[in-house]
Design an enzyme around this catalytic site. Structure first.
Site, PDB file in Angstrom:
ATOM      1  N   ASP A 102     -38.483 -46.045   1.131  1.00 42.60           N
ATOM      2  CA  ASP A 102     -38.148 -46.771  -0.058  1.00 42.60           C
ATOM      3  C   ASP A 102     -37.290 -47.991   0.268  1.00 42.60           C
ATOM      4  O   ASP A 102     -36.793 -48.139   1.609  1.00 42.60           O
ATOM      5  CB  ASP A 102     -37.470 -46.001  -0.951  1.00 42.60           C
ATOM      6  CG  ASP A 102     -37.460 -46.664  -2.493  1.00 42.60           C
ATOM      7  OD1 ASP A 102     -37.786 -47.885  -2.637  1.00 42.60           O
ATOM      8  OD2 ASP A 102     -37.258 -45.910  -3.433  1.00 42.60           O
TER       9      ASP A 102
HETATM   10  C1  BGC Z   1     -37.534 -48.319  -6.067  1.00 36.93           C
HETATM   11  C2  BGC Z   1     -39.212 -48.228  -5.658  1.00 36.93           C
HETATM   12  C3  BGC Z   1     -39.872 -49.475  -5.518  1.00 36.93           C
HETATM   13  C4  BGC Z   1     -39.120 -50.405  -4.572  1.00 36.93           C
HETATM   14  C5  BGC Z   1     -39.740 -51.561  -4.387  1.00 36.93           C
HETATM   15  C6  BGC Z   1     -37.016 -49.371  -4.925  1.00 36.93           C
HETATM   16  O1  BGC Z   1     -35.800 -49.769  -5.610  1.00 36.93           O
HETATM   17  O2  BGC Z   1     -36.962 -47.123  -5.844  1.00 36.93           O
HETATM   18  O3  BGC Z   1     -39.637 -47.446  -6.645  1.00 36.93           O
HETATM   19  O4  BGC Z   1     -41.186 -49.229  -5.397  1.00 36.93           O
HETATM   20  O5  BGC Z   1     -37.844 -50.636  -4.852  1.00 36.93           O
HETATM   21  O6  BGC Z   1     -39.418 -52.517  -5.363  1.00 36.93           O
END
Ligand code: BGC
Length: 755
Positions: free
Chosen positions: A263
């Site tokens: 993530d």
């Molecule tokens: C989130 C993810 C997301 C990623 C990219 C993170 O803050 O937890 O779910 O896909 O950002 O935007």
């Protein structure tokens, strides 16, 4: 001309002599042969290029507009990989996309076909934007409805989450897009996220029975090309540097051959994370760039593992057909269509849940000429069509249909409106009408958990005063998760509308006026109050110095059953404008390769309207199994004309009966001999049909894994030894759930739009 050709070649656009330089393009060789042919040609620098995001696109066409980007390697015809959020539609601040309903609403349809249609729109729009990895679906279990992101997932049950997750993953990938289901694993809160203080202390059995099954299903059945690991620490180890979760379970036990992406800014370490099984850092290169190259030189990280990481990325890229398919979409393209809006509307209408309907106050007659008072700014400009955070989709200006507009379009009645700011004037407006519809909304989102389950006190007061003025009051709840309803017995009707996406107004009118029979069912329990919940103790939620998951298997309805607590509305509950009956249960041994027992029942529409019902099957394990009283093991959504009956059938295989055996030397699924109970009905607390069957032998489906090794946390140690200070280390202290949804600084720091 030559210059242009060279430029296009550099940008990877020209298919010139691809066959000569890249024999793997369009080749019918076996996948593994193609993957190794590419890896054999790659320099070490090119391999490193593949394992982390790039914040600036050297070609300058795309820029950091996607959530993440790995630029193409034109020399080897390796296409650019663009990563785009997310579970609700195309996000990341891009325009021209369809704002779909929140996944919690999709879950309320209990309909795999709806998840397929939803996934098809997601895949098509990600492709239309020129990206090729969809950061979707979210498979996190709602352990506590206060979780900020509870609207992004499919509720509290692993079986329901698995079935919808598989359908959606397959549909996304059928569009030639790599799905990246998330967030693996045990990611259930925002408070203190991505810090060692948010440490899920969870036992092995609970992990395998509650939190992991949806991920297993999207890998083994859905064929997901990628998985995103989460911000959580799980038993002291960061999920993105967790050898047990990543290497033993995901890649070992489940045979996952795609790639794991961390993530955003969640990468906990350099060589430590790569060696644990993480394949890709996003969105930058702080841990997996020069720091990992240095680890290679110092023999703390092996070239064979680097090849494995790259092979995994290439495998999924080949499987999605991305070497052959030239994507022409640009981030600025308009990808929404009328057909996509139709999917948004129909899913939204199917997933709204009718919670109360005294004396059939609903449906309203569309051709009626009385007066309907519409109360609350949430019916107009304050309607919430989507939750906050990375999943947020910017609807095309003018595409959002507010409840007021949708109702106005649907009825011949006279509408009056009051914004609800002053309960006295609202009451007067309600009093002068035949029916009052009160719209209340509550925004939630990523980065922050809710503190309570209550509506705003002003909304509670509004409902109270309107219903006092007009007994025909229907409340429409525009929330992302469960709320308490101390006023429930005073109102005539309640419709749980969730966050319905851009087609909110059409969908809510479809349901209120009966064009669509409400058939949604709750994918999470609604407690009467906070104190009923398994996670009421602050030790469990948000958890101090290690969030104790000591409720173990008793998550959601499993807890309420075990403790014999009557919630406000049980899991699987939802009313309808017609009436259904289940009858004639038959439980028959089948003993085929996939099925051990079959369960059949009739479902009849005994009311006067057509409509869909969701038949649910729950299993009870033999006494002494340690399982909660019952677990969902099957569901079928059936559309029935008035008076019609159909027979539904569920097949239960060995795995459906099995529980996780965490004893030494086992660490695998096992179905113990004994008497199993089967109950069938239309809500977890309305199961009129019951039967039993006996299992005489032990069944051990699937493969075993080793027990989770006792490891010290890898991240701080490794980060220090790498001597690098990454944005994660700077940002993490901010992302602690203490910040409000607006004005959240880190996203701006990261150059991403604040929804
Ligand atoms: C989130 C993810 C997301 C990623 C990219 C993170 O803050 O937890 O779910 O896909 O950002 O935007």
């Amino acid at each position: 001309v030559a210059l242009v050709a060279v430029a296009l070649l550099i940008l990877g656009i020209l298919p010139v002599s691809r066959a000569a330089t890249c024999p793997w393009v369009g080749s019918s060789d076996p996948l593994e042969a193609k993957v190794s042919a590419v890896v054999d040609q790659m320099t070490t620098a090119e391999k490193f290029h593949m394992v982390h995001g790039s914040l600036t696109d050297p070609a300058g066409i795309v820029g950091p507009v996607y959530a993440g980007l790995i630029p193409a390697i034109p020399r080897l015809c390796i296409p650019q990989l663009g990563f785009l959020d997310g579970p609700v539609g195309v996000g990341d601040g891009l325009t021209g996309a369809t704002q779909l309903p929140a996944p919690v609403l999709l879950a309320s349809t209990w309909d795999e076909a709806a998840a397929t249609a939803f996934g098809d729109v997601l895949g098509a729009e990600v492709d239309g934007k020129g990206a090729n990895v969809a950061l979707s679906p979210a498979l996190d279990i709602v352990r506590d409805p206060r979780a900020g992101r509870s609207f992004e997932g499919f509720g509290e049950d692993p079986h329901l989450t698995s079935r919808l997750g598989v359908a959606q993953t397959k549909a996304i990938q059928a569009r030639g897009i790599i799905a990246q289901p998330k967030h693996y694993a045990v990611y259930n809160q925002e408070t203190l996220r991505d810090t060692a203080a948010d440490d899920a202390v969870v036992d092995e059995r609970t992990m395998h029975e509650i939190y992991l099954p949806p991920f297993e299903a999207v890998v083994t059945e859905g064929g997901a090309g990628s998985i995103m690991c989460s911000y959580s620490y799980v038993n002291g180890v960061h999920a993105c540097g967790h050898p047990y979760l990543l290497t033993q379970v995901l890649k070992g036990q489940w045979g996952f051959d795609g790639f794991v992406t961390a993530d955003w800014y969640a990468t906990p370490a350099s060589a430590g994370a790569a060696n644990a099984g993480l394949d890709m850092q996003m969105p930058d290169d702080c841990y997996f760039g020069p720091a990992l190259e240095e680890a290679l030189v110092e023999n703390r990280f092996a070239e064979a593992r680097l090849d494995d990481m790259v092979s995994r990325i290439l495998r999924s890229t080949f499987e999605a057909g991305l070497f052959e398919r030239v994507q022409t979409g640009l981030p600025s393209d308009v990808v929404t269509t009328a057909a996509h809006a139709t999917v948004a509307r129909s899913v939204a209408a199917q997933g709204m849940v009718l919670l109360r309907n005294e004396e059939d106050v609903l449906p309203l007659d569309a051709s009626w000429t009385g007066t309907i008072a519409i109360i609350g700014a949430a019916a107009k400009e304050r309607a919430i069509t989507g939750g906050g955070g990375s999943s947020a989709v910017l609807p095309v200006p003018g595409s959002v249909v507010t409840p007021y507009a949708g109702i106005d379009e649907a009825t011949t009645a006279t509408l009056t409106y009051d914004d609800g700011a002053n309960p006295v004037s609202s009451a007067l407006t309600a009093q002068a009408a035949d029916v009052a519809l009160v719209f209340v909304a509550l925004k939630q989102g990523e980065f922050k958990d809710r503190l309570t389950l209550e509506l705003f006190p002003t909304d509670t007061a509004l409902i109270e005063s309107v219903t006092l003025a007009n007994p025909n009051t229907v409340v429409v709840l525009n929330t992302g998760s469960a709320v308490t309803m101390p006023w429930l017995h005073k109102v005539a009707g309640v419709l749980q509308a969730w966050y319905p996406g851009q087609e909110y107004g059409h969908a809510v009118a479809d349901v209120l006026f009966g064009a669509v029979n409400p058939s949604g069912k709750l994918p999470m329990t609604f407690p009467k109050q906070l104190t009923q919940m398994p996670t009421v103790s602050p030790l469990r939620w948000p958890g101090v110095a290690g969030s104790q998951y000591s409720e173990a298997l008793a998550v959601g309805y499993r807890w309420y059953d075990e403790k014999e607590i009557t919630p406000l509305f049980p899991f699987g509950f939802g009313l309808s404008y017609t009436r259904f009956m289940v009858s004639n249960l038959a439980v028959t041994p089948t003993v085929t390769a996939d099925s051990f027992v079959s369960v059949e029942a009739d479902v009849s529409n005994i009311g006067s309207r057509s409509g869909s019902e969701i038949v649910q099957l729950y299993l009870s394990h033999p006494a002494g199994s340690g399982e909660p009283p019952k677990t969902l093991r099957g569901f079928r959504r059936v559309m029935l004309e008035a008076g019609q009956t159909v027979r539904v059938r569920f097949d239960l295989g060995a795995r459906d009966l099995a529980t996780w055996d965490a004893s030494p030397l086992a660490h695998r699924w096992k179905a113990a001999p004994g008497i199993y109970g089967v109950r069938v009905g239309t809500s977890s607390r309305d199961l009129p049909l019951s039967g039993t069957f006996r299992l005489t032998n032990t069944l051990t489906p699937g493969v075993a894994t080793l027990s989770a090794p006792e490891l010290p946390p890898v991240s701080p140690v490794d980060a220090i030894s790498d001597g690098v200070m990454c944005p994660k280390d700077v940002i993490a202290p901010f992302v602690n759930g203490a910040l409000s949804l607006t004005g959240f600084p880190p996203l701006e720091v990261l150059g991403r739009p604040v929804p």
